[in-house]
Design a protein around this motif. Structure first.
Motif, PDB file in Angstrom:
ATOM      1  N   ILE A  95       6.951 -77.780 -26.790  1.00 42.50           N
ATOM      2  CA  ILE A  95       6.922 -77.985 -28.238  1.00 42.50           C
ATOM      3  C   ILE A  95       6.638 -76.705 -29.026  1.00 42.50           C
ATOM      4  O   ILE A  95       6.771 -76.693 -30.246  1.00 42.50           O
ATOM      5  CB  ILE A  95       5.903 -79.076 -28.621  1.00 42.50           C
ATOM      6  N   ASP A  96       6.249 -75.643 -28.341  1.00 39.47           N
ATOM      7  CA  ASP A  96       5.861 -74.398 -28.996  1.00 39.47           C
ATOM      8  C   ASP A  96       7.093 -73.658 -29.523  1.00 39.47           C
ATOM      9  O   ASP A  96       8.054 -73.454 -28.781  1.00 39.47           O
ATOM     10  CB  ASP A  96       5.109 -73.511 -27.997  1.00 39.47           C
ATOM     11  N   PRO A  97       7.075 -73.240 -30.808  1.00 37.90           N
ATOM     12  CA  PRO A  97       8.221 -72.515 -31.378  1.00 37.90           C
ATOM     13  C   PRO A  97       8.556 -71.216 -30.653  1.00 37.90           C
ATOM     14  O   PRO A  97       9.699 -70.759 -30.726  1.00 37.90           O
ATOM     15  CB  PRO A  97       7.784 -72.222 -32.819  1.00 37.90           C
ATOM     16  N   ASP A  98       7.597 -70.612 -29.946  1.00 39.25           N
ATOM     17  CA  ASP A  98       7.878 -69.383 -29.212  1.00 39.25           C
ATOM     18  C   ASP A  98       8.521 -69.633 -27.848  1.00 39.25           C
ATOM     19  O   ASP A  98       8.901 -68.677 -27.159  1.00 39.25           O
ATOM     20  CB  ASP A  98       6.588 -68.573 -29.001  1.00 39.25           C
ATOM     21  N   PHE A  99       8.641 -70.876 -27.447  1.00 38.75           N
ATOM     22  CA  PHE A  99       9.199 -71.205 -26.139  1.00 38.75           C
ATOM     23  C   PHE A  99      10.349 -72.205 -26.322  1.00 38.75           C
ATOM     24  O   PHE A  99      11.335 -71.868 -26.945  1.00 38.75           O
ATOM     25  CB  PHE A  99       8.100 -71.687 -25.192  1.00 38.75           C
ATOM     26  N   ALA A 100      10.259 -73.426 -25.834  1.00 38.30           N
ATOM     27  CA  ALA A 100      11.382 -74.370 -25.910  1.00 38.30           C
ATOM     28  C   ALA A 100      11.610 -74.920 -27.315  1.00 38.30           C
ATOM     29  O   ALA A 100      12.736 -75.266 -27.660  1.00 38.30           O
ATOM     30  CB  ALA A 100      11.164 -75.519 -24.930  1.00 38.30           C
ATOM     31  N   HIS A 101      10.559 -75.014 -28.118  1.00 39.61           N
ATOM     32  CA  HIS A 101      10.638 -75.476 -29.511  1.00 39.61           C
ATOM     33  C   HIS A 101      11.373 -76.811 -29.652  1.00 39.61           C
ATOM     34  O   HIS A 101      12.182 -77.014 -30.559  1.00 39.61           O
ATOM     35  CB  HIS A 101      11.295 -74.408 -30.390  1.00 39.61           C
ATOM     36  N   ALA A 102      11.096 -77.738 -28.735  1.00 43.87           N
ATOM     37  CA  ALA A 102      11.704 -79.067 -28.797  1.00 43.87           C
ATOM     38  C   ALA A 102      11.190 -79.802 -30.033  1.00 43.87           C
ATOM     39  O   ALA A 102       9.994 -79.784 -30.325  1.00 43.87           O
ATOM     40  CB  ALA A 102      11.370 -79.862 -27.540  1.00 43.87           C
TER      41      ALA A 102
END
Length: 150
Positions: A95-102
């Motif tokens: 869920i993190d915008p810096d990673f998968a940002h699902a």
């Protein structure tokens, strides 16, 4: 006869644990998604959902990331429980915008129906299968206790 409002408990490694109703979740920006997913018991389902991003709600609760460790947030897990006993587990990186940002939602509405009495629903529009869609969320626990075993 008034219907009681469902509440979900945010807990775990958070600076500001909380007890939230659907009305409380309206304080965050509301996002809308159309989702199609396969349900094992009733086949293909299509719905419109709206609600805040799970990331926004949890970030405001102050997850206990260690600021000295650059990627500390990657060890955090998120456990979601529903009224029917169903559970789902997500990683913070999803869920993190810096990673998968699902775009994972805590839905406050399904189609045109408010979820005040039933409680919010976990919505993962990127999932093909609806198994991680949790209805009537009662608890969300953020857990950063998973460290290296070496």
């Amino acid at each position: 006869m008034s219907q009681s409002l469902a509440r979900l408990a945010l807990g775990g490694d958070l600076a500001r644990p909380a007890l939230l109703s659907v009305a409380d979740l309206l304080r965050w920006p509301q996002h809308r998604v159309r989702a199609t997913f396969e349900c094992a018991t009733s086949g293909r389902r299509r719905h419109r959902f709206s609600g805040p991003l799970l990331h926004d709600v949890l970030a405001d609760a102050g997850p206990g990331f260690d600021p000295e460790r650059r990627k500390d947030r990657l060890r955090f897990l998120i456990a979601v429980t529903g009224t029917d006993g169903h559970h789902a587990l997500l990683s913070w990186a999803e869920i993190d915008p810096d990673f998968a940002h699902a775009p994972v939602l805590l839905a406050t509405r399904i189609d045109d129906t408010p979820l005040d009495g039933a409680g919010p629903q976990l919505v993962l529009p990127q999932d093909r299968c609806g198994a991680r869609y949790i209805s009537g969320i009662t608890a969300i626990r953020v857990d950063g206790g998973y460290r290296s075993w070496s």
